[in-house]
Scaffold this motif. Structure first.
Motif, PDB file in Angstrom:
ATOM      1  N   PRO A 299       0.830  -1.204   0.000  1.00 43.31           N
ATOM      2  CA  PRO A 299       0.000   0.000   0.000  1.00 43.31           C
ATOM      3  C   PRO A 299       0.861   1.249   0.000  1.00 43.31           C
ATOM      4  O   PRO A 299       1.818   1.365   0.780  1.00 43.31           O
ATOM      5  CB  PRO A 299      -0.826  -0.130   1.286  1.00 43.31           C
ATOM      6  N   ALA A 300       0.549   2.154  -0.864  1.00 42.36           N
ATOM      7  CA  ALA A 300       1.345   3.377  -1.004  1.00 42.36           C
ATOM      8  C   ALA A 300       0.793   4.481  -0.115  1.00 42.36           C
ATOM      9  O   ALA A 300      -0.420   4.627   0.050  1.00 42.36           O
ATOM     10  CB  ALA A 300       1.355   3.834  -2.454  1.00 42.36           C
ATOM     11  N   VAL A 301       1.695   5.281   0.489  1.00 44.58           N
ATOM     12  CA  VAL A 301       1.287   6.456   1.266  1.00 44.58           C
ATOM     13  C   VAL A 301       0.987   7.584   0.280  1.00 44.58           C
ATOM     14  O   VAL A 301       1.759   7.802  -0.652  1.00 44.58           O
ATOM     15  CB  VAL A 301       2.398   6.862   2.247  1.00 44.58           C
ATOM     16  N   PRO A 302      -0.121   8.278   0.445  1.00 44.89           N
ATOM     17  CA  PRO A 302      -0.423   9.363  -0.486  1.00 44.89           C
ATOM     18  C   PRO A 302       0.715  10.375  -0.566  1.00 44.89           C
ATOM     19  O   PRO A 302       1.402  10.659   0.425  1.00 44.89           O
ATOM     20  CB  PRO A 302      -1.696   9.973   0.098  1.00 44.89           C
ATOM     21  N   TYR A 303       0.881  10.903  -1.733  1.00 43.89           N
ATOM     22  CA  TYR A 303       2.005  11.812  -1.989  1.00 43.89           C
ATOM     23  C   TYR A 303       1.913  13.053  -1.099  1.00 43.89           C
ATOM     24  O   TYR A 303       2.909  13.481  -0.508  1.00 43.89           O
ATOM     25  CB  TYR A 303       1.992  12.195  -3.470  1.00 43.89           C
ATOM     26  N   PHE A 304       0.716  13.630  -1.014  1.00 44.13           N
ATOM     27  CA  PHE A 304       0.552  14.861  -0.240  1.00 44.13           C
ATOM     28  C   PHE A 304       0.769  14.614   1.249  1.00 44.13           C
ATOM     29  O   PHE A 304       1.319  15.472   1.957  1.00 44.13           O
ATOM     30  CB  PHE A 304      -0.846  15.440  -0.488  1.00 44.13           C
ATOM     31  N   VAL A 305       0.347  13.467   1.739  1.00 46.59           N
ATOM     32  CA  VAL A 305       0.545  13.147   3.161  1.00 46.59           C
ATOM     33  C   VAL A 305       2.035  13.048   3.485  1.00 46.59           C
ATOM     34  O   VAL A 305       2.513  13.545   4.513  1.00 46.59           O
ATOM     35  CB  VAL A 305      -0.202  11.856   3.519  1.00 46.59           C
ATOM     36  N   THR A 306       2.786  12.408   2.630  1.00 45.90           N
ATOM     37  CA  THR A 306       4.236  12.308   2.850  1.00 45.90           C
ATOM     38  C   THR A 306       4.895  13.670   2.788  1.00 45.90           C
ATOM     39  O   THR A 306       5.757  13.999   3.618  1.00 45.90           O
ATOM     40  CB  THR A 306       4.852  11.382   1.801  1.00 45.90           C
ATOM     41  N   LEU A 307       4.477  14.471   1.819  1.00 44.19           N
ATOM     42  CA  LEU A 307       5.048  15.812   1.690  1.00 44.19           C
ATOM     43  C   LEU A 307       4.771  16.649   2.925  1.00 44.19           C
ATOM     44  O   LEU A 307       5.682  17.296   3.485  1.00 44.19           O
ATOM     45  CB  LEU A 307       4.476  16.491   0.453  1.00 44.19           C
ATOM     46  N   LEU A 308       3.528  16.643   3.395  1.00 47.04           N
ATOM     47  CA  LEU A 308       3.167  17.453   4.558  1.00 47.04           C
ATOM     48  C   LEU A 308       3.822  16.933   5.836  1.00 47.04           C
ATOM     49  O   LEU A 308       4.348  17.717   6.643  1.00 47.04           O
ATOM     50  CB  LEU A 308       1.643  17.481   4.707  1.00 47.04           C
ATOM     51  N   GLY A 309       3.805  15.620   6.021  1.00 47.36           N
ATOM     52  CA  GLY A 309       4.363  15.067   7.252  1.00 47.36           C
ATOM     53  C   GLY A 309       5.864  15.284   7.374  1.00 47.36           C
ATOM     54  O   GLY A 309       6.361  15.721   8.415  1.00 47.36           O
ATOM     55  N   VAL A 310       6.585  14.995   6.314  1.00 46.92           N
ATOM     56  CA  VAL A 310       8.041  15.159   6.354  1.00 46.92           C
ATOM     57  C   VAL A 310       8.407  16.640   6.436  1.00 46.92           C
ATOM     58  O   VAL A 310       9.358  17.025   7.131  1.00 46.92           O
ATOM     59  CB  VAL A 310       8.685  14.482   5.133  1.00 46.92           C
ATOM     60  N   GLY A 311       7.645  17.486   5.752  1.00 46.47           N
ATOM     61  CA  GLY A 311       7.933  18.923   5.816  1.00 46.47           C
ATOM     62  C   GLY A 311       7.741  19.484   7.216  1.00 46.47           C
ATOM     63  O   GLY A 311       8.572  20.273   7.708  1.00 46.47           O
ATOM     64  N   LEU A 312       6.652  19.106   7.880  1.00 46.40           N
ATOM     65  CA  LEU A 312       6.427  19.574   9.253  1.00 46.40           C
ATOM     66  C   LEU A 312       7.471  19.021  10.214  1.00 46.40           C
ATOM     67  O   LEU A 312       7.943  19.729  11.119  1.00 46.40           O
ATOM     68  CB  LEU A 312       5.027  19.185   9.713  1.00 46.40           C
ATOM     69  N   LEU A 313       7.839  17.770  10.045  1.00 42.95           N
ATOM     70  CA  LEU A 313       8.865  17.187  10.915  1.00 42.95           C
ATOM     71  C   LEU A 313      10.211  17.884  10.727  1.00 42.95           C
ATOM     72  O   LEU A 313      10.910  18.184  11.712  1.00 42.95           O
ATOM     73  CB  LEU A 313       8.989  15.698  10.623  1.00 42.95           C
ATOM     74  N   ALA A 314      10.567  18.153   9.475  1.00 41.50           N
ATOM     75  CA  ALA A 314      11.830  18.853   9.220  1.00 41.50           C
ATOM     76  C   ALA A 314      11.802  20.261   9.791  1.00 41.50           C
ATOM     77  O   ALA A 314      12.800  20.751  10.344  1.00 41.50           O
ATOM     78  CB  ALA A 314      12.110  18.886   7.721  1.00 41.50           C
ATOM     79  N   SER A 315      10.659  20.939   9.673  1.00 39.32           N
ATOM     80  CA  SER A 315      10.542  22.287  10.231  1.00 39.32           C
ATOM     81  C   SER A 315      10.647  22.272  11.748  1.00 39.32           C
ATOM     82  O   SER A 315      11.296  23.139  12.353  1.00 39.32           O
ATOM     83  CB  SER A 315       9.217  22.908   9.799  1.00 39.32           C
TER      84      SER A 315
END
Length: 230
Positions: free
Chosen positions: A127-143
Motif C-alpha cells: 500500500p502506497a502512502v499518499p504523496y501529499f501526506v508524505t510531503l506534509l508530514g516530512v515537511g512539518l517534521l523537518a521544520s
C-alpha cells in the motif's frame, strides 16, 4: 585596769546624716521637692548581643552598595534579514518534504516482473502512502527539528545561522527552552498565514512569546558589556 575611751560621737546635721569620711558634705539638694532626677549618660551605648560585632569589618562600607543595572536586550534584527531567514527555513522544510514524497512514490510504483511464459507481470510493493501526506508530514517534521530542536541546542535554525542571527529570550537574554520554542513555532504558521493574506506584506513579528531574533554581533556586544560589569 585601764578603761578604753568611747568612740567619738559626731553631731548629726540638720538633714539627719553622718558626715562622710571623705570630708565632703552631703548635697542638700539631693532630696526634697527640688531634687533633680538622675541624668542619663550622653555616650551610653545599648547592650549588644553576645558574639555580634556592631561595626562592619575593616575596609567595608556600612551602607549597601547598589547593584549595577544590566544593559538592555539587543535590538531585533531587521525585517529583511528575518524574512530571508524564514524563506530559507521554509525552502529547507519543503525541499525535504518533496524529496521524501518523491522517494515514497517511486518505491510504491508497481515493478514489472518477468513471467515464465514471457509475459511481464506488474508487481506492487504494498500500500502506497499518499504523496501529499508524505510531503506534509516530512515537511512539518523537518521544520520542527530545524526551528525547535536545533534552535534549542544551538540557539538558531539553519536560516538564522546562515544570516548570523540568534534567538534569545527578551527578559533574561538567554537561550529559550523547548516549550517556548514550540509555541513560537506553532504561532509562526498563524502569523505567516495572516501576513500572506493581508495587503501589507511586512515582517514585523516583534517579541512573540517573549522571544526575539537578534544579530549575532549585537549579542556578542551584550555579552561583553555584561562581562565588564563583573
Amino acid at each position: 585596769m585601764a578603761q578604753g575611751y568611747p568612740p567619738p560621737q559626731y553631731p548629726q546635721n540638720g538633714y539627719g546624716q553622718q558626715p562622710p569620711q571623705n570630708g565632703y558634705g552631703p548635697n542638700p539638694y539631693a532630696q526634697g521637692p527640688y531634687a533633680q532626677p538622675p541624668q542619663p549618660q550622653p555616650y551610653a551605648q545599648p547592650p549588644q548581643p553576645y558574639g555580634r560585632n556592631p561595626y562592619p569589618p575593616h575596609g567595608q562600607s556600612p551602607y549597601p552598595q547598589a547593584q549595577p543595572a544590566l544593559p538592555p536586550c539587543p535590538k531585533e534584527a531587521g525585517g529583511g534579514r528575518r524574512f530571508l531567514a524564514i524563506v530559507l527555513d521554509f525552502v529547507l522544510a519543503v525541499g525535504l518534504g518533496f524529496a521524501a514524497a518523491n522517494a515514497a512514490d517511486a518505491a510504491s510504483r508497481p515493478k514489472p516482473v518477468a513471467h515464465a511464459a514471457g509475459h511481464a507481470v506488474h508487481h506492487s510493493s504494498g500500500p502506497a502512502v499518499p504523496y501529499f501526506v508524505t510531503l506534509l508530514g516530512v515537511g512539518l517534521l523537518a521544520s520542527f527539528l530545524n526551528q525547535v530542536v536545533l534552535a534549542r541546542l544551538t540557539g538558531f535554525s539553519v536560516g538564522k545561522g546562515i544570516l548570523a542571527m540568534r534567538v534569545v529570550r527578551r527578559k533574561r537574554v538567554m537561550r529559550p527552552n523547548t516549550w517556548r520554542l514550540t509555541r513560537r513555532w506553532l504561532l509562526g504558521f498563524v502569523y505567516l498565514a495572516v501576513v500572506f493574506l493581508s495587503e501589507d506584506f511586512e515582517v514585523s513579528e516583534g517579541d512573540i512569546v517573549g522571544m526575539r531574533s537578534v544579530r549575532w554581533k549585537h549579542l556578542q556586544e551584550y555579552q561583553q558589556a555584561v562581562g565588564r560589569l563583573g
